[in-house]
Write an enzyme that holds these catalytic residues in place. Structure first.
Site, PDB file in Angstrom:
ATOM      1  N   GLU A   1      19.146  -9.930  23.717  1.00 13.34           N
ATOM      2  CA  GLU A   1      18.990 -11.315  23.266  1.00 13.34           C
ATOM      3  C   GLU A   1      20.037 -11.680  22.226  1.00 13.34           C
ATOM      4  O   GLU A   1      20.644 -12.760  22.289  1.00 13.34           O
ATOM      5  CB  GLU A   1      17.573 -11.509  22.718  1.00 13.34           C
ATOM      6  CG  GLU A   1      16.514 -11.496  23.818  1.00 13.34           C
ATOM      7  CD  GLU A   1      15.103 -11.322  23.300  1.00 13.34           C
ATOM      8  OE1 GLU A   1      14.167 -11.716  24.021  1.00 13.34           O
ATOM      9  OE2 GLU A   1      14.925 -10.791  22.192  1.00 13.34           O
TER      10      GLU A   1
ATOM     11  N   VAL B   1       0.858  -1.184   0.000  1.00 11.34           N
ATOM     12  CA  VAL B   1       0.000   0.000   0.000  1.00 11.34           C
ATOM     13  C   VAL B   1       0.896   1.236   0.000  1.00 11.34           C
ATOM     14  O   VAL B   1       1.761   1.390   0.866  1.00 11.34           O
ATOM     15  CB  VAL B   1      -0.947   0.002   1.204  1.00 11.34           C
ATOM     16  CG1 VAL B   1      -1.704   1.322   1.301  1.00 11.34           C
ATOM     17  CG2 VAL B   1      -1.927  -1.166   1.109  1.00 11.34           C
TER      18      VAL B   1
ATOM     19  N   ALA C   1       4.283  -7.011  20.975  1.00  6.74           N
ATOM     20  CA  ALA C   1       3.343  -7.894  20.291  1.00  6.74           C
ATOM     21  C   ALA C   1       1.984  -7.903  20.977  1.00  6.74           C
ATOM     22  O   ALA C   1       0.940  -7.945  20.316  1.00  6.74           O
ATOM     23  CB  ALA C   1       3.917  -9.311  20.234  1.00  6.74           C
TER      24      ALA C   1
END
Length: 422
Positions: free
Chosen positions: A168, A72, A317
């Site tokens: 991490e 888009v 999330a």
């Protein structure tokens, strides 16, 4: 019309399954990416198939959902159409009655976009695979190097940003050097690899609170990660980076691999949407939304997930999932003409988790603070619960058990061409 197949867009599409509407889900990729585990793909624990699942497969039972591969590029609010470009270069105008924009965010280099050439970020599957190539090729190049200075540089890994992704990644690179490949090279001692973690703020994992932040910093130091706080990166090139410390001095660090895990910004679509609607944007370019997640003056347009700016909510999330579900519920309410007005969006904090190294993680949820092995076990359960599909869950658990028991990582195939190091 839903733009984006990440957590927000996918959960919105799922929630509209039994609603009398036709849903078009537009994404420039064919897969839904489980982004919280992207670093595990980048370090060879999981394959791309274990963290990325085709959107058409995920939504195959949703008869009212159509998946479309396109990007888009603009929104016509008056005509209520979005302009999209297909992979072959052709364009299309896609009409909508309700528009849910869940296009996510991209890596930000804070005005230094030239750094991207030397320090890849980690937002997409392509990014993770590029980082995997760079990390493992650095050890191969160091083994072939005859100059001690070049070898030291190749065995130095610098990461910019000590949020969850940076922490991490840093922990996993040290784990690779000290466990996965420690006996595979005869000419180099991989355990001597340096992992440098730079953070402009006062602490690592600042969002987890001071207690867990200190524990995470202590764990990083125990496994050999060199943490540099209040350090601002001024320059990055093919040989390393220059960092300004809290004393104002500039220090040069030679590094064969530099990875960027600091900062995000909204994609170009956000600016075009803001121009079309008059919506305000925050410093990262995210769209300011009303309490019901609509754009002011445009009740038919909702912005959800990482691309929305509301009450300082983080780009997690869980925020994306909950906002996607809420947007779909509001649409369902309008379509079915229910009389009871829905409440404004309210985020329910499910906590945060970060995996540092084998058997060590930190987890925060309200008053609950876990670290070490208990934190790792909770981290494991959380990620098993949210992975899409039985195959993904089963395969991920097997991979984690192998890494936990032996340190072996199966996803390490690479070639001599492409990527860095130079």
């Amino acid at each position: 019309m839903i733009v984006g197949g990440g957590f927000a867009g996918l959960f919105a599409a799922r929630m509209l399954r039994n609603t009398p509407v036709r849903v078009t889900l537009v994404d420039r990729r064919t897969h839904h990416l489980f982004q919280p585990l992207l670093y595990q793909c980048a370090t060879g624990i999981l394959s791309e198939g274990q963290i990325a699942r085709p959107l058409r497969s995920v939504l195959r039972r949703h008869q009212n959902v159509r998946c479309l591969l396109a990007e888009v590029t603009d929104v016509d609010t008056e005509g209520r159409v979005v302009h999209a470009e297909h992979p072959d270069g052709t364009t299309a105008e896609l009409p909508y009655d309700h528009l849910v924009v869940a296009a996510g965010v991209q890596q930000s280099y804070f005005g230094h976009d030239a750094f991207a050439r030397y320090a890849p970020g980690m937002k997409t599957l392509d990014d993770a695979l590029e980082i995997r190539r760079r990390v493992y090729r650095a050890f191969e190049a160091a083994d072939a190097a005859t100059d001690p200075g070049r070898r030291r540089r190749l065995l130095t890994f610098a990461l910019v940003g000590a949020g969850p992704t940076g922490v991490e990644l840093a922990g996993q690179i040290r784990d690779i050097a000290t466990r996965t490949i420690e006996r595979e090279f005869s000419r180099i001692d991989t355990g001597q690899a340096r992992v440098l973690l730079f953070e402009g703020g006062e602490s690592v994992l600042a969002a987890f609170g001071p207690k867990l932040s200190r524990r995470a910093a202590r764990t990083l130091e125990q496994i050999g990660v060199e943490v540099h706080l209040r350090a601002r990166v001024e320059h990055v090139d093919e040989d390393g980076l220059s960092v300004r410390g809290q004393d104002g001095g500039l220090t040069r660090f030679d590094a064969g691999t530099v990875l960027w895990t600091a900062g995000v910004q909204a994609p170009p679509l956000a600016e075009r949407l803001a121009k079309a609607t008059g919506a305000a944007q925050d410093r990262a370019g995210r769209i300011a939304v009303e309490p019901d997640l609509t754009v002011a003056g445009h009740p038919e347009i909702r912005v959800v997930g990482d691309m929305m700016s509301l009450d300082g909510l983080p780009g997690l999330a869980e925020v994306a999932m909950q906002s996607g579900i809420y947007a779909a519920l509001r649409i369902r309410h309008e379509v079915e003409r229910r009389t009871r007005p829905p409440r404004p969006f309210r985020y329910r904090d499910l906590g945060s988790a970060a995996y540092i190294s084998r058997g060590r993680a930190v987890v925060r949820r309200g008053p609950l603070h876990l670290s070490g092995l208990p934190g790792w076990l909770v981290w494991l359960l959380i990620h098993i619960a949210f992975l899409n599909g039985f195959r993904n869950r089963f395969g991920a658990v097997l991979s984690w058990l192998v890494v936990f028991a032996s340190g072996a990582r199966r996803e390490r195939a690479l070639t001599s061409r492409g990527g860095s190091p130079a």
